[in-house]
Motif scaffolding. Structure first.
Motif, PDB file in Angstrom:
ATOM      1  N   ASP A 184      12.091 -14.568 -33.573  1.00 47.68           N
ATOM      2  CA  ASP A 184      13.233 -13.720 -33.900  1.00 47.68           C
ATOM      3  C   ASP A 184      14.002 -13.376 -32.635  1.00 47.68           C
ATOM      4  N   ASP A 185      15.282 -13.062 -32.798  1.00 48.09           N
ATOM      5  CA  ASP A 185      16.114 -12.578 -31.705  1.00 48.09           C
ATOM      6  C   ASP A 185      17.227 -11.720 -32.298  1.00 48.09           C
ATOM      7  N   PRO A 186      17.054 -10.379 -32.316  1.00 46.77           N
ATOM      8  CA  PRO A 186      18.052  -9.509 -32.950  1.00 46.77           C
ATOM      9  C   PRO A 186      19.363  -9.401 -32.190  1.00 46.77           C
ATOM     10  N   ILE A 187      19.456  -9.978 -30.981  1.00 46.34           N
ATOM     11  CA  ILE A 187      20.724 -10.001 -30.263  1.00 46.34           C
ATOM     12  C   ILE A 187      21.482 -11.291 -30.571  1.00 46.34           C
ATOM     13  N   VAL A 188      20.838 -12.423 -30.381  1.00 47.22           N
ATOM     14  CA  VAL A 188      21.511 -13.715 -30.560  1.00 47.22           C
ATOM     15  C   VAL A 188      21.588 -14.129 -32.023  1.00 47.22           C
ATOM     16  N   TYR A 189      20.519 -13.861 -32.779  1.00 45.82           N
ATOM     17  CA  TYR A 189      20.482 -14.234 -34.191  1.00 45.82           C
ATOM     18  C   TYR A 189      20.150 -13.011 -35.058  1.00 45.82           C
ATOM     19  N   PRO A 190      21.019 -11.991 -35.042  1.00 42.52           N
ATOM     20  CA  PRO A 190      20.736 -10.780 -35.824  1.00 42.52           C
ATOM     21  C   PRO A 190      20.675 -11.080 -37.315  1.00 42.52           C
ATOM     22  N   GLY A 191      19.664 -10.513 -37.974  1.00 39.34           N
ATOM     23  CA  GLY A 191      19.528 -10.677 -39.417  1.00 39.34           C
ATOM     24  C   GLY A 191      19.103 -12.055 -39.848  1.00 39.34           C
ATOM     25  N   GLN A 192      18.603 -12.888 -38.916  1.00 39.01           N
ATOM     26  CA  GLN A 192      18.206 -14.254 -39.238  1.00 39.01           C
ATOM     27  C   GLN A 192      16.780 -14.517 -38.781  1.00 39.01           C
ATOM     28  N   PRO A 193      15.784 -13.997 -39.477  1.00 37.79           N
ATOM     29  CA  PRO A 193      14.384 -14.179 -39.066  1.00 37.79           C
ATOM     30  C   PRO A 193      14.004 -15.650 -39.008  1.00 37.79           C
ATOM     31  N   GLY A 194      13.225 -15.991 -37.971  1.00 34.11           N
ATOM     32  CA  GLY A 194      12.753 -17.358 -37.817  1.00 34.11           C
ATOM     33  C   GLY A 194      13.752 -18.307 -37.211  1.00 34.11           C
ATOM     34  N   ARG A 195      14.938 -17.833 -36.833  1.00 36.02           N
ATOM     35  CA  ARG A 195      16.001 -18.723 -36.352  1.00 36.02           C
ATOM     36  C   ARG A 195      15.801 -19.141 -34.893  1.00 36.02           C
ATOM     37  N   SER A 196      15.147 -18.331 -34.094  1.00 41.12           N
ATOM     38  CA  SER A 196      15.058 -18.601 -32.663  1.00 41.12           C
ATOM     39  C   SER A 196      13.734 -19.281 -32.310  1.00 41.12           C
ATOM     40  N   HIS A 197      13.588 -19.622 -31.033  1.00 44.75           N
ATOM     41  CA  HIS A 197      12.265 -20.022 -30.566  1.00 44.75           C
ATOM     42  C   HIS A 197      11.384 -18.764 -30.487  1.00 44.75           C
ATOM     43  N   ASP A 198      10.117 -18.935 -30.230  1.00 44.29           N
ATOM     44  CA  ASP A 198       9.182 -17.812 -30.247  1.00 44.29           C
ATOM     45  C   ASP A 198       9.422 -16.885 -29.050  1.00 44.29           C
ATOM     46  N   HIS A 199       9.410 -15.591 -29.324  1.00 45.38           N
ATOM     47  CA  HIS A 199       9.565 -14.592 -28.280  1.00 45.38           C
ATOM     48  C   HIS A 199       8.351 -13.679 -28.220  1.00 45.38           C
ATOM     49  N   THR A 200       8.073 -13.198 -27.013  1.00 44.38           N
ATOM     50  CA  THR A 200       7.057 -12.178 -26.786  1.00 44.38           C
ATOM     51  C   THR A 200       7.770 -10.851 -26.589  1.00 44.38           C
ATOM     52  N   PHE A 201       7.468  -9.888 -27.457  1.00 44.98           N
ATOM     53  CA  PHE A 201       8.162  -8.600 -27.458  1.00 44.98           C
ATOM     54  C   PHE A 201       7.315  -7.529 -26.783  1.00 44.98           C
ATOM     55  N   MET A 202       7.993  -6.628 -26.075  1.00 42.53           N
ATOM     56  CA  MET A 202       7.357  -5.476 -25.435  1.00 42.53           C
ATOM     57  C   MET A 202       8.131  -4.220 -25.815  1.00 42.53           C
ATOM     58  N   GLY A 203       7.466  -3.074 -25.657  1.00 44.83           N
ATOM     59  CA  GLY A 203       8.145  -1.813 -25.936  1.00 44.83           C
ATOM     60  C   GLY A 203       8.121  -1.462 -27.400  1.00 44.83           C
ATOM     61  N   ASN A 204       9.284  -1.472 -28.030  1.00 39.43           N
ATOM     62  CA  ASN A 204       9.398  -1.040 -29.429  1.00 39.43           C
ATOM     63  C   ASN A 204       8.540  -1.909 -30.353  1.00 39.43           C
ATOM     64  N   ARG A 205       7.697  -1.268 -31.141  1.00 40.14           N
ATOM     65  CA  ARG A 205       6.765  -1.999 -32.007  1.00 40.14           C
ATOM     66  C   ARG A 205       7.450  -2.613 -33.223  1.00 40.14           C
ATOM     67  N   SER A 206       8.634  -2.145 -33.560  1.00 43.62           N
ATOM     68  CA  SER A 206       9.279  -2.585 -34.793  1.00 43.62           C
ATOM     69  C   SER A 206      10.262  -3.733 -34.603  1.00 43.62           C
ATOM     70  N   THR A 207      10.468  -4.184 -33.363  1.00 44.49           N
ATOM     71  CA  THR A 207      11.529  -5.152 -33.100  1.00 44.49           C
ATOM     72  C   THR A 207      11.364  -6.425 -33.929  1.00 44.49           C
TER      73      THR A 207
END
Length: 362
Positions: free
Chosen positions: A106-129
């Protein structure tokens, strides 16, 4: 307000409209503001010519009209870049120590509202991202950052060794620093500001020449590598530091290329002073990722979800509680201190701490 009626700063009129940011075959494009033109590929502020990055413009969340521009409300106007030289301070920073929460394509900046659209990301900080995250959904929710007031979302491409995903262990160091010589001019991020640092499509040379480059990939005695070292000593970790642009145009929380509203400082002619350019006069904290990946030995199978080591980039989506962020910036950055996540400088105990033992604003 539509793209055809919105008047934009001249710098934004040449903004890169992008392709293939995250290894996705579908290319999203957007017309230039007010001209109905097709894709263009000029350099964004603080980036390199020849880079392009996917622009995804669709109505979602904070971008209700889907044009890719999210206005700051209110905008910051009437600011002149500070050329003052305050008393010298070796440090003007604080840390936001934040642990990994989860991974997702997911990428809520580049692909907002499009789950599964990006390559895999490792998220830190906010648990809900996730792909559906917005300013309001992030603000005030649970976080792995030591300061509960920092609900910001931080993410980067996931790292693999073969097919095994390698996640940083424990709180990672994210610095908030002064990127300009006049550290007293730095102000807090506006609520909802977001941007991307680096470009997954960049070449090795472009990565080395990127303004955010610090020392490249390093482990053991090997450093300044644009790609992964061939071997890392047993028990060592793979490290990387990268700095974000810290000058803001005061007008937009995001732009279609996720870069043009931000710029790196420039050198004031005739001096060694770093100042914000007139196009981006508002000095904000400079975010610096300092990541440590627990991987060693033969590195030939190490890769990023976005490609080679020089495809590294990261994203920041501000969701700090405003009073706490201002207190940390004022005390540590403007105050010329080297603070830990509590806003405490052990070299200046007389200055006290911003946060209490629970990392909360008293």
């Amino acid at each position: 307000m539509t793209l055809r009626t919105r008047r934009l700063p001249a710098l934004l009129l040449g903004t890169a409209l992008v392709a293939g940011v995250l290894g996705i075959g579908t290319i999203a494009t957007a017309a230039g503001p007010g001209d109905g033109a097709g894709p263009r590929t000029t350099a964004a502020a603080g980036d390199h010519a020849g880079h392009t990055m996917a622009v995804s413009t669709r109505a979602w969340g904070d971008d209700a009209d889907g044009d890719g521009y999210i206005p700051a409300v209110p905008p910051v106007t009437g600011v002149t870049p500070s050329t003052a030289t305050p008393p010298p301070r070796y440090f003007h920073e604080f840390q936001a120590n934040c642990a990994v929460t989860h991974t997702a394509p997911d990428d809520p900046i580049v692909y907002p509202g499009q789950p599964g659209r990006s390559h895999d990301h490792t998220f830190m900080g906010n648990r809900s991202t996730n792909a559906h995250s917005t300013t309001e959904s992030l603000h005030g929710t649970a976080t792995t950052c030591k300061a509960p007031a920092d609900a910001s979302a931080y993410w980067m491409p996931s790292l693999y060794k073969g097919e095994r995903k390698i996640l940083p262990v424990g709180p990672q160091v994210i610095y908030y620093k002064a990127g300009v010589t006049d550290y007293t001019s730095v102000r807090p991020f506006p609520k909802g500001l977001r941007f991307v640092v680096g470009n997954p499509a960049q070449s090795a040379q472009q990565f080395r020449e990127h303004r955010g480059w610090v020392e490249g990939w390093e482990c053991g005695e090997s450093f300044r590598n644009v790609d992964f070292p061939t071997n890392c000593p047993s028990g060592s970790q793979l490290n990387l530091r990268m700095q974000a642009p810290s000058c803001w145009n005061g007008q937009y929380l995001d732009t279609p290329d996720h870069r043009s509203h931000m710029a790196y400082p420039v050198i004031k002619p005739g001096t060694n002073d770093n100042v914000c350019p007139t196009s981006h006069p508002v000095a904000l904290p400079m975010v610096e990722f300092k990541m440590a990946f627990p991987v060693d030995g033969d590195m030939s199978q190490v890769r990023l979800a976005s490609g080679r080591g020089y495809s590294f980039h990261y994203d920041f989506f501000n969701a700090w509680e405003e009073r706490t962020l201002k207190a940390m910036v004022d005390h540590c950055v403007v105050g010329g201190l080297q603070c830990d996540p509590r806003g405490y400088d052990q070299s200046h105990p007389e200055r006290g701490a911003v946060l209490n033992a629970e990392y909360r604003l008293p």
